[in-house]
Every structure is written in structure tokens, then in C-alpha cells.
Design a protein around this motif. Structure first.
Motif, PDB file in Angstrom:
ATOM      1  N   ALA A 222     -32.280  21.170  34.826  1.00 25.43           N
ATOM      2  CA  ALA A 222     -30.846  21.429  34.699  1.00 25.43           C
ATOM      3  C   ALA A 222     -30.554  21.851  33.270  1.00 25.43           C
ATOM      4  O   ALA A 222     -31.135  21.314  32.319  1.00 25.43           O
ATOM      5  CB  ALA A 222     -30.050  20.177  35.046  1.00 25.43           C
TER       6      ALA A 222
ATOM      7  N   GLU B  63     -24.354  23.663  30.909  1.00 18.62           N
ATOM      8  CA  GLU B  63     -23.691  23.945  32.182  1.00 18.62           C
ATOM      9  C   GLU B  63     -23.362  22.659  32.926  1.00 18.62           C
ATOM     10  O   GLU B  63     -22.297  22.537  33.549  1.00 18.62           O
ATOM     11  CB  GLU B  63     -24.599  24.829  33.042  1.00 18.62           C
ATOM     12  CG  GLU B  63     -24.828  26.223  32.475  1.00 18.62           C
ATOM     13  CD  GLU B  63     -25.809  27.023  33.317  1.00 18.62           C
ATOM     14  OE1 GLU B  63     -26.281  26.469  34.343  1.00 18.62           O
ATOM     15  OE2 GLU B  63     -26.101  28.180  32.952  1.00 18.62           O
ATOM     16  N   LEU B  64     -24.260  21.697  32.850  1.00 13.73           N
ATOM     17  CA  LEU B  64     -24.054  20.422  33.533  1.00 13.73           C
ATOM     18  C   LEU B  64     -22.856  19.676  32.947  1.00 13.73           C
ATOM     19  O   LEU B  64     -22.029  19.115  33.683  1.00 13.73           O
ATOM     20  CB  LEU B  64     -25.323  19.588  33.401  1.00 13.73           C
ATOM     21  CG  LEU B  64     -25.552  18.447  34.386  1.00 13.73           C
ATOM     22  CD1 LEU B  64     -25.468  18.925  35.816  1.00 13.73           C
ATOM     23  CD2 LEU B  64     -26.911  17.814  34.116  1.00 13.73           C
TER      24      LEU B  64
ATOM     25  N   ALA C 278     -20.308  21.033  31.316  1.00 13.56           N
ATOM     26  CA  ALA C 278     -19.094  21.768  31.659  1.00 13.56           C
ATOM     27  C   ALA C 278     -18.650  21.436  33.083  1.00 13.56           C
ATOM     28  O   ALA C 278     -17.448  21.256  33.359  1.00 13.56           O
ATOM     29  CB  ALA C 278     -19.323  23.270  31.495  1.00 13.56           C
ATOM     30  N   ALA C 279     -19.614  21.372  34.000  1.00 12.32           N
ATOM     31  CA  ALA C 279     -19.279  21.024  35.380  1.00 12.32           C
ATOM     32  C   ALA C 279     -18.805  19.573  35.484  1.00 12.32           C
ATOM     33  O   ALA C 279     -17.872  19.268  36.248  1.00 12.32           O
ATOM     34  CB  ALA C 279     -20.493  21.248  36.278  1.00 12.32           C
ATOM     35  N   ALA C 280     -19.421  18.674  34.719  1.00 16.07           N
ATOM     36  CA  ALA C 280     -19.007  17.269  34.745  1.00 16.07           C
ATOM     37  C   ALA C 280     -17.574  17.103  34.252  1.00 16.07           C
ATOM     38  O   ALA C 280     -16.830  16.246  34.741  1.00 16.07           O
ATOM     39  CB  ALA C 280     -19.955  16.436  33.898  1.00 16.07           C
TER      40      ALA C 280
ATOM     41  N   ARG D 141     -15.176  18.961  34.835  1.00 15.26           N
ATOM     42  CA  ARG D 141     -14.253  19.353  35.910  1.00 15.26           C
ATOM     43  C   ARG D 141     -14.231  18.351  37.058  1.00 15.26           C
ATOM     44  O   ARG D 141     -13.406  18.468  37.972  1.00 15.26           O
ATOM     45  CB  ARG D 141     -14.631  20.738  36.431  1.00 15.26           C
ATOM     46  CG  ARG D 141     -14.504  21.858  35.388  1.00 15.26           C
ATOM     47  CD  ARG D 141     -14.668  23.229  36.014  1.00 15.26           C
ATOM     48  NE  ARG D 141     -16.021  23.454  36.514  1.00 15.26           N
ATOM     49  CZ  ARG D 141     -17.000  23.997  35.801  1.00 15.26           C
ATOM     50  NH1 ARG D 141     -16.787  24.367  34.535  1.00 15.26           N
ATOM     51  NH2 ARG D 141     -18.197  24.191  36.331  1.00 15.26           N
ATOM     52  N   GLU D 142     -15.147  17.395  37.048  1.00  9.94           N
ATOM     53  CA  GLU D 142     -15.199  16.403  38.116  1.00  9.94           C
ATOM     54  C   GLU D 142     -14.032  15.415  37.995  1.00  9.94           C
ATOM     55  O   GLU D 142     -13.566  15.130  36.888  1.00  9.94           O
ATOM     56  CB  GLU D 142     -16.510  15.612  38.037  1.00  9.94           C
ATOM     57  CG  GLU D 142     -17.742  16.391  38.449  1.00  9.94           C
ATOM     58  CD  GLU D 142     -17.786  16.615  39.949  1.00  9.94           C
ATOM     59  OE1 GLU D 142     -17.515  15.670  40.717  1.00  9.94           O
ATOM     60  OE2 GLU D 142     -18.113  17.753  40.347  1.00  9.94           O
TER      61      GLU D 142
ATOM     62  N   SER E 137     -23.286  14.655  43.542  1.00 10.74           N
ATOM     63  CA  SER E 137     -23.855  15.851  42.924  1.00 10.74           C
ATOM     64  C   SER E 137     -24.309  15.502  41.513  1.00 10.74           C
ATOM     65  O   SER E 137     -23.967  14.447  40.970  1.00 10.74           O
ATOM     66  CB  SER E 137     -22.819  16.970  42.871  1.00 10.74           C
ATOM     67  OG  SER E 137     -21.751  16.616  41.995  1.00 10.74           O
ATOM     68  N   ARG E 138     -25.064  16.407  40.927  1.00 16.45           N
ATOM     69  CA  ARG E 138     -25.487  16.171  39.537  1.00 16.45           C
ATOM     70  C   ARG E 138     -24.298  16.101  38.585  1.00 16.45           C
ATOM     71  O   ARG E 138     -24.246  15.207  37.735  1.00 16.45           O
ATOM     72  CB  ARG E 138     -26.471  17.266  39.110  1.00 16.45           C
ATOM     73  CG  ARG E 138     -27.827  17.151  39.772  1.00 16.45           C
ATOM     74  CD  ARG E 138     -28.789  18.210  39.249  1.00 16.45           C
ATOM     75  NE  ARG E 138     -30.102  18.105  39.878  1.00 16.45           N
ATOM     76  CZ  ARG E 138     -31.141  18.864  39.578  1.00 16.45           C
ATOM     77  NH1 ARG E 138     -31.021  19.811  38.651  1.00 16.45           N
ATOM     78  NH2 ARG E 138     -32.295  18.712  40.199  1.00 16.45           N
ATOM     79  N   PRO E 139     -23.316  17.017  38.660  1.00 17.00           N
ATOM     80  CA  PRO E 139     -22.154  16.874  37.773  1.00 17.00           C
ATOM     81  C   PRO E 139     -21.422  15.551  37.970  1.00 17.00           C
ATOM     82  O   PRO E 139     -20.960  14.945  36.995  1.00 17.00           O
ATOM     83  CB  PRO E 139     -21.282  18.077  38.148  1.00 17.00           C
ATOM     84  CG  PRO E 139     -22.247  19.097  38.655  1.00 17.00           C
ATOM     85  CD  PRO E 139     -23.281  18.309  39.386  1.00 17.00           C
TER      86      PRO E 139
ATOM     87  N   ARG F 139     -20.839  12.755  35.105  1.00 15.81           N
ATOM     88  CA  ARG F 139     -19.503  12.214  34.829  1.00 15.81           C
ATOM     89  C   ARG F 139     -19.532  10.690  34.888  1.00 15.81           C
ATOM     90  O   ARG F 139     -18.954  10.006  34.031  1.00 15.81           O
ATOM     91  CB  ARG F 139     -18.508  12.762  35.854  1.00 15.81           C
ATOM     92  CG  ARG F 139     -17.071  12.278  35.649  1.00 15.81           C
ATOM     93  CD  ARG F 139     -16.390  13.061  34.565  1.00 15.81           C
ATOM     94  NE  ARG F 139     -15.053  12.554  34.268  1.00 15.81           N
ATOM     95  CZ  ARG F 139     -14.080  13.300  33.752  1.00 15.81           C
ATOM     96  NH1 ARG F 139     -14.307  14.580  33.486  1.00 15.81           N
ATOM     97  NH2 ARG F 139     -12.907  12.782  33.490  1.00 15.81           N
TER      98      ARG F 139
END
Length: 500
Positions: A326, A330-331, A333-335, A337-338, A376-378, A382
Motif C-alpha cells: 500500500a 494514498e492510504l 488521504a483515503a483514511a 475521508r472515512e 477496508s484498509r482506509p 482511520r
């Protein structure tokens, strides 16, 4: 000298590096010249450090530092000084000839399971804390020594050297123990600042096994002919004692103004606490799991060890080994948004200490506590970062209450200062501004103490930190105004049995 050109060897639990620093009254410049891996090695049932590979990495780094310094017009002998810092508690044993007896065992090894209870049954946990003031973590040196008692290696041992002191011994031929690291062992009397003969005898250490103590700024020695030849440096280059526990150097590298600050030295571990003038060895401090470790200039690092980014690092390592790496940016940034506060864990749960399937352990914790398993990974990231921010806030609040000192700002230094999501979450959880940086606080603190020992700098920690503020640009994260989510999350975790 108006400018000190020094090498700071900074060894972490995942990697080591050698930094070249040029320090003057109006100058603070730091450059990484060499980095090398540091990964424990499983052999049979034991987890070891490859300390000879670490020494090879330090030698290579010093060679590169000398070349870079000379190329930039530095001292003809290559360097003005060398300082070494590392993680705490682990050690090597020397025999009567001064030879190393086997590789040092990693603190994440399972050999101390059940050992603290046996030691406490003999000495008393409360008595142990009264003497040492040290947080009673299962991997403390005193428990490692007790676990090794009766083994052939322990029987042959005549001297115990902590990791940075072992490397300094190989560079100089001089044996000793630097105070800030010695204070983490559970074998130092926090009141006298000397080794406790009572505790050493109780866990089976031979008389004289604990070496003389050095303090930050002391001269350890100059390079041996062999070390000089292998590094290309002159044999007159001094190796200087710094805050050899990496957190001690990191706290020197906190660009704080005044005393009303908390710090988080954030990496594999998060060391969360205050800088005090005297230890706090009360029963309440003991119950809360706080430690009193020696700092530079007679200060006390009153702090609590929190598991830190280890949980995230192990997830990333596991995914890499599975062939499904991963990208951290990017991870994160996605976290961000969780949705928040879906699942929370206690980072200090004992299940998270050893290496291995970290996502699986987090899932098991969530199931055990009746929470959704991150889908999910994000979502998992989080969960880790919100849980870590809550642990940071809890430690900051407890430190203030136990020490009777309020703070106005939290400084985050070390690798975690790069993690903007973690810093923002920590500010929100604490309800205080978070000042993030410098990332290289440990190497900077190491170099500043060397420069002062060499006479280039003068004054107190206040003066050293003023120089830091003039040459660093940390980022400030202000807390949000709505604390309802954090208060509810804190209440959710308050009933988890593993929390102190």
C-alpha cells in the motif's frame, strides 16, 4: 571552534542512519549521509538484533560523513565529534576478555512473559517503582536480565552494555553507560542517579556487571586505530556522550518556548510526557503507568510509553510481504475521508506488541469489544490513528494531573510529525494546538549536545531550543471546536479492561 562538524548516529527499531550536522551560533544544518536497515532476526524461539550489521552500518555512515565534511571544507581530521543514540532497554553481554557473547535479544522477544510477576513477587512492584520511578513494561532491562538468569550466556557475562554504549565501546575501547538510557533499565535509583546494587543483585547480575555512568556531554573516548582505519577518520576524533536514549535527544530537539508544553516523540513508539525538574514517584503515577527517565541537563522525562505507529507499520509490512503493498500517502488521504469513531482499539493492549498479523489482531480486538471490524484498509488506518490520538490525549491529560503542571501546547517530533492526519487528530483529541516538527528532532538534539560539549555552543536547553526555533519551521495544527465525538469515544474506551 566557531562551527562544529559532527556525526549523529541515530539507531531506530526499524532503521539506522548517520546524519552530518554543522552547528554554530547562527548555523544549524543537518544532512543524512547514510541509512541502513535494522530488522530483528528470528532464530528458533528467540528474536535477536543483528548488532554486527548495525555496527557495520555505523562505520559506513561515519566514513561517508567524514568524506562529506572534508568535501565541504570541514575539519581535516574528518569530524569534530561523534554521538550515538538508539532505542532503550536492550543490551549486549561481554565476557571477561571484552568479547560479545551472542547477539542481543530484541525487546519484542517473548522470553519475559511472566517474568515481571516473578520479579514483583520478590521485590514488590510498589517498592520497585519507589526506587526507579520507571514504568513497569514487560521488556524493561531488569526483566530481560531476570529472564536470562541461569543461562550459559549470563553465567559467562562480566559486563552489560546497552546498545549505544556497546557501539561506542567498539569505536573507542571504553566501557560505560550513558545516564539517560541507563535510567530506562529499571536498575537505576532515580533518587541517587546511581545503579541500585539491591536490584542488580536481586536479578542475578554479577558485581561490576553494570558499568560506570556517563552524562550527556562527557567524553567517552577517541577512535581506536581499527575504527579510525575503517572510517577514514583521524584517531583523535572524539566520541561524545549525548542523550543516548533516542527520546532524550528528541526532547532536546523539541523547539519549545517556556515550560508549559507537552511532547510526543512519535515513531514506532509514542513517548508522551512533560519535562520536569524532579521525578514523580507517587502511587497514582505508578498506577497510571508513567515513567521518570533522566533527561539532558538534569531534567526528568516524565512520560508514558504508547505503542505508537508500530500498529500501522506492521500493517504495511504485512501487506508488503503478501505481495499487496500500500502507498502510505494514498492510504492516509483515503483514511481522512472515512467516517470517524467507527472502531477504536487500545494501542497498548499486549496483543499488539509482537510482530505478526496486525490487521487480524485489530479485527480480533474489535470483535472482542463488540465493535465493527474495519471493512477496508482506509477504515483500518482511520481506526489506528484515531485510537492513537486518543491514547496521546489520555497521556497528556494524566501527565498534567499527576505532575501538577498545565500545558498550553503539544509538540510532536519524529517521524510521526510527517503524518498530518495523526497530528490533526491529536490536536482535536487533546483540545490543544499541536506543533509538528522537526522530524529529525533526535539527530538535532544529538548534534546540539555535541556542539555544546565541544564549546561551539553555550548555555542551557533554553538556549539550544532558541537556535532550533530560528532554523526550523514546524507546522501548527489547531484543534476543532466540536469535542463531542472525542468525548464519546473516550467514554466508549473507558470500559475496555486492558486500559490502565
Amino acid at each position: 571552534m566557531t562551527v562544529a562538524t559532527v556525526a549523529a548516529a541515530d539507531l531506530g527499531a526499524a532503521s539506522g542512519r548517520v546524519m552530518l550536522a554543522r552547528v554554530g551560533r547562527d548555523l544549524l544544518d543537518l544532512t543524512e549521509v547514510h541509512r541502513f536497515a535494522n530488522e530483528p532476526v528470528q532464530l528458533g524461539l528467540t528474536l535477536y538484533w543483528d548488532v554486527l550489521a548495525l555496527y557495520r552500518g555505523v562505520l559506513a555512515g561515519l566514513r561517508e560523513a567524514g568524506r562529506a565534511a572534508r568535501a565541504a571544507g570541514g575539519p581535516e581530521r574528518g569530524l569534530d565529534g561523534i554521538g550515538i543514540d538508539s532505542w532503550a532497554v536492550d543490551y549486549g553481554l561481554l565476557d571477561a576478555s571484552g568479547a560479545l557473547i551472542g547477539n542481543p535479544v530484541c525487546y519484542r522477544d517473548r522470553r519475559t512473559e511472566g517474568v515481571p510477576e516473578r520479579v514483583h513477587a520478590r521485590l514488590g512492584a510498589e517498592r520497585l517503582y519507589e526506587v526507579t520511578g520507571v514504568q513497569q513494561l514487560p521488556f524493561n532491562t531488569i526483566y530481560q536480565v531476570a529472564a536470562a538468569h541461569g543461562t550459559p550466556a549470563a553465567a559467562a557475562a562480566r559486563r552489560l552494555l546497552l546498545i549505544p554504549d556497546l557501539l561506542a565501546y567498539w569505536l573507542t575501547g571504553q566501557q560505560g553507560a550513558e545516564l539517560t538510557n541507563a535510567s530506562t533499565t529499571g536498575l537505576l535509583d532515580a533518587g541517587t542517579g546511581a545503579w541500585s546494587a539491591e536490584l542488580a543483585t536481586a536479578v542475578g547480575l554479577a558485581p561490576g556487571a553494570l558499568p560506570p555512568l556517563w552524562r550527556p556531554g562527557d567524553l567517552i573516548g577517541t577512535l581506536t586505530p581499527d575504527a579510525a582505519a575503517r572510517t577514514g577518520l583521524d584517531a583523535t576524533v572524539p566520541v561524545l556522550a549525548v542523550g543516548s536514549h533516542d527520546t532524550a535527544s528528541a526532547v532536546v530537539g523539541v523547539p519549545a518556548e517556556g515550560e508549559r508544553f507537552a511532547y510526543i516523540s512519535c515513531g514506532t513508539w509514542s513517548l508522551v510526557g512533560l519535562e520536569l525538574d524532579a521525578p514523580v514517584r507517587t502511587a497514582a503515577s505508578h498506577r497510571a503507568g508513567f515513567t521518570n527517565e533522566a533527561g539532558v541537563d538534569g531534567t526528568v522525562r516524565y512520560l508514558r510509553n504508547v505503542m505508537g505507529l508500530w500498529l500501522l507499520q506492521e500493517c504495511l509490512r504485512g501487506w508488503q510481504e503478501q505481495g499487496e503493498p500500500a502507498e502510505l500517502g494514498e492510504l492516509l488521504a483515503a483514511a481522512a475521508r472515512e467516517p470517524g469513531f467507527v472502531s477504536l482499539v487500545d494501542p497498548d493492549d499486549a496483543a499488539f506488541l509482537p510482530p505478526g498479523d496486525m490487521p487480524g489482531r485489530i479485527a480480533a480486538f474489535c470483535r472482542r469489544t463488540g465493535q465493527p471490524v474495519p471493512a477496508s484498509r482506509p477504515a483500518l488506518v482511520r481506526c489506528i490513528l484515531e485510537s492513537l490520538a486518543l491514547a496521546h490525549a489520555r497521556a497528556v491529560e494524566q501527565a498534567q494531573e499527576l505532575a501538577g503542571r498545565s500545558v498550553e501546547v503539544v509538540h510532536v517530533v519524529g517521524g510521526g510529525a510527517r503524518n498530518e492526519l495523526l497530528c490533526r487528530l491529536t490536536a482535536d483529541a487533546c483540545g490543544l494546538p499541536v506543533v509538528a516538527g522537526p522530524v529529525e528532532a533526535t539527530a538535532l538534539g544529538n548534534a546540539l549536545v555535541q556542539a555544546r560539549a565541544l564549546g561551539t555552543l553555550h548555555g542551557t536547553l533554553t538556549d539550544l531550543r532558541a537556535l532550533l526555533r530560528a532554523h526550523t519551521a514546524p507546522r501548527v495544527h489547531l484543534p476543532g471546536t466540536d469535542r463531542s465525538g472525542w468525548d464519546a469515544a473516550r467514554r466508549r474506551l473507558s470500559g475496555v479492561p486492558s486500559l490502565p
